[in-house]
Design a protein around this motif. Structure first.
Motif, short mmCIF file in Angstrom:
data_model
loop_
_atom_site.label_atom_id
_atom_site.label_comp_id
_atom_site.label_asym_id
_atom_site.label_seq_id
_atom_site.Cartn_x
_atom_site.Cartn_y
_atom_site.Cartn_z
N VAL A 2 0.69 -1.26 -0.07
CA VAL A 2 -0.17 -0.01 -0.06
C VAL A 2 0.87 1.23 -0.03
O VAL A 2 0.75 2.11 -0.85
CB VAL A 2 -0.98 0.03 1.33
CG1 VAL A 2 -1.63 1.42 1.27
CG2 VAL A 2 -1.98 -1.30 1.15
N THR A 3 2.12 1.29 0.63
CA THR A 3 2.63 2.36 0.82
C THR A 3 3.41 2.64 -0.42
O THR A 3 3.70 3.84 -0.90
CB THR A 3 3.77 2.27 2.03
OG1 THR A 3 3.04 2.02 3.19
CG2 THR A 3 4.73 3.34 2.23
N LEU A 4 4.06 1.59 -0.92
CA LEU A 4 4.56 1.71 -2.32
C LEU A 4 3.74 2.29 -3.46
O LEU A 4 4.08 3.01 -4.14
CB LEU A 4 5.15 0.38 -2.88
CG LEU A 4 5.68 0.26 -4.11
CD1 LEU A 4 6.79 1.11 -4.31
CD2 LEU A 4 6.44 -1.19 -4.63
N GLY A 5 2.60 1.80 -3.40
CA GLY A 5 1.44 2.12 -4.29
C GLY A 5 1.04 3.66 -3.95
O GLY A 5 1.17 4.43 -5.10
N LEU A 6 1.15 3.98 -2.78
CA LEU A 6 0.82 5.42 -2.67
C LEU A 6 2.01 6.58 -2.81
O LEU A 6 2.04 7.46 -3.57
CB LEU A 6 0.70 5.74 -1.06
CG LEU A 6 -0.57 5.37 -0.19
CD1 LEU A 6 -0.63 5.39 1.02
CD2 LEU A 6 -1.62 6.18 -1.09
N ALA A 7 3.48 5.87 -2.80
CA ALA A 7 4.63 6.49 -3.38
C ALA A 7 4.55 6.56 -4.80
O ALA A 7 4.67 7.81 -5.40
CB ALA A 7 5.86 5.96 -2.88
N LEU A 56 5.46 18.78 -1.84
CA LEU A 56 5.35 18.76 -0.33
C LEU A 56 4.25 18.22 0.38
O LEU A 56 4.27 17.65 1.49
CB LEU A 56 5.15 20.49 -0.03
CG LEU A 56 6.17 21.27 -0.30
CD1 LEU A 56 6.01 22.71 0.08
CD2 LEU A 56 7.60 20.78 0.18
N LEU A 57 3.22 17.75 -0.59
CA LEU A 57 2.03 17.04 0.20
C LEU A 57 2.46 15.40 0.25
O LEU A 57 2.26 14.78 1.28
CB LEU A 57 0.73 17.30 -0.99
CG LEU A 57 -0.64 16.28 -0.52
CD1 LEU A 57 -0.90 16.74 0.69
CD2 LEU A 57 -1.43 16.32 -1.70
N ALA A 58 3.23 15.11 -0.79
CA ALA A 58 4.07 13.63 -0.68
C ALA A 58 4.57 13.71 0.57
O ALA A 58 4.44 12.62 1.44
CB ALA A 58 4.98 13.24 -1.80
N GLY A 59 5.37 14.47 1.09
CA GLY A 59 6.16 14.67 2.35
C GLY A 59 5.34 14.59 3.55
O GLY A 59 5.47 14.07 4.66
N ALA A 60 4.22 15.45 3.41
CA ALA A 60 3.30 15.72 4.72
C ALA A 60 2.39 14.64 4.86
O ALA A 60 1.71 14.28 5.65
CB ALA A 60 2.28 16.81 4.10
N VAL A 61 2.27 13.60 3.79
CA VAL A 61 1.27 12.44 3.89
C VAL A 61 1.93 11.26 4.01
O VAL A 61 1.68 10.24 4.86
CB VAL A 61 0.40 12.43 2.67
CG1 VAL A 61 -0.44 11.13 2.63
CG2 VAL A 61 -0.56 13.47 2.73
N LEU A 62 3.20 10.90 3.34
CA LEU A 62 3.67 9.64 3.14
C LEU A 62 4.82 9.23 4.33
O LEU A 62 5.01 8.31 4.60
CB LEU A 62 4.45 9.35 2.05
CG LEU A 62 3.26 9.27 0.61
CD1 LEU A 62 4.18 9.22 -0.70
CD2 LEU A 62 2.41 8.44 0.94
N GLY A 63 5.30 10.45 4.76
CA GLY A 63 6.16 10.15 5.84
C GLY A 63 7.84 9.82 5.40
O GLY A 63 8.00 10.33 4.36
#
Length: 180
Positions: A7-12, A42-49
């Motif tokens: 799931v995390t890979l898919g989100l990235a 910035l949204l990627a950093g704010a959401v994905l960790g």
């Protein structure tokens, strides 16, 4: 709560795709167009960790470097990494990393602190971009062409990152960034 690695890979990968789409939302300017890329970065950093926010940005930049037309104006290949936009592109993972650090400290959960941190991340991005431009056109011209015109957009995009993050967290509470 830990997310499944798939799931995390898919989100990235989805965020890397969002960066590519946001590059197409642009206002043509010279020598650097105004795009929505920094919002997505910035949204990627704010959401994905920590790992995955920066990883999404690096996947996006790698896609551009190998020639996929994911940058503004459908550009790709190595020339954007040596041209006027190079400083901004190099700054993307740094700005995402700053956003990750702020999110991990809970700063993005507070409106004023969140806006301040996101605006600072935009300033870092713009500063590194303008510094690269200054090599070719001098500092004063670089600030006039590659920094100052982007400040209002940086403030607006900072607010959009915060609002987008809050909306995403409300829709999908499991999206909260995974702590390192």
């Amino acid at each position: 709560m830990r997310r499944h690695p798939a799931v995390t890979l898919g989100l990235a990968l989805a965020f890397a795709g969002l960066m590519a789409l946001s590059a197409r939302l642009d206002i043509p300017m010279h020598p650097v167009p105004m795009t929505m890329q920094s919002w997505a970065v910035l949204l990627a950093g704010a959401v994905l960790g920590a790992r995955w926010g920066v990883a999404a940005v690096l996947v996006y930049l790698a896609a551009a470097a190998i020639g996929l037309p994911v940058l503004s104006d459908g550009a790709g290949g190595l020339s954007p990494f040596t041209g006027p936009t190079a400083g901004y592109l190099v700054a993307f993972p740094i700005a995402a990393g700053l956003t990750v650090a702020a999110a991990s400290r809970g700063l993005l959960d507070r409106p004023v602190a969140g806006l301040a941190v996101l605006f600072v991340a935009h300033l870092v991005l713009l500063g590194l971009g303008a510094a690269w431009l200054a090599r070719a056109m001098g500092l004063e011209a670089a600030l006039a062409a590659g920094f100052t015109p982007f400040l209002i957009g940086a403030a607006v995009k900072s607010a959009l990152v915060l609002a987008s993050r809050w909306g995403l967290m409300k829709l999908w509470p499991g999206l909260r960034p995974v702590r390192p």
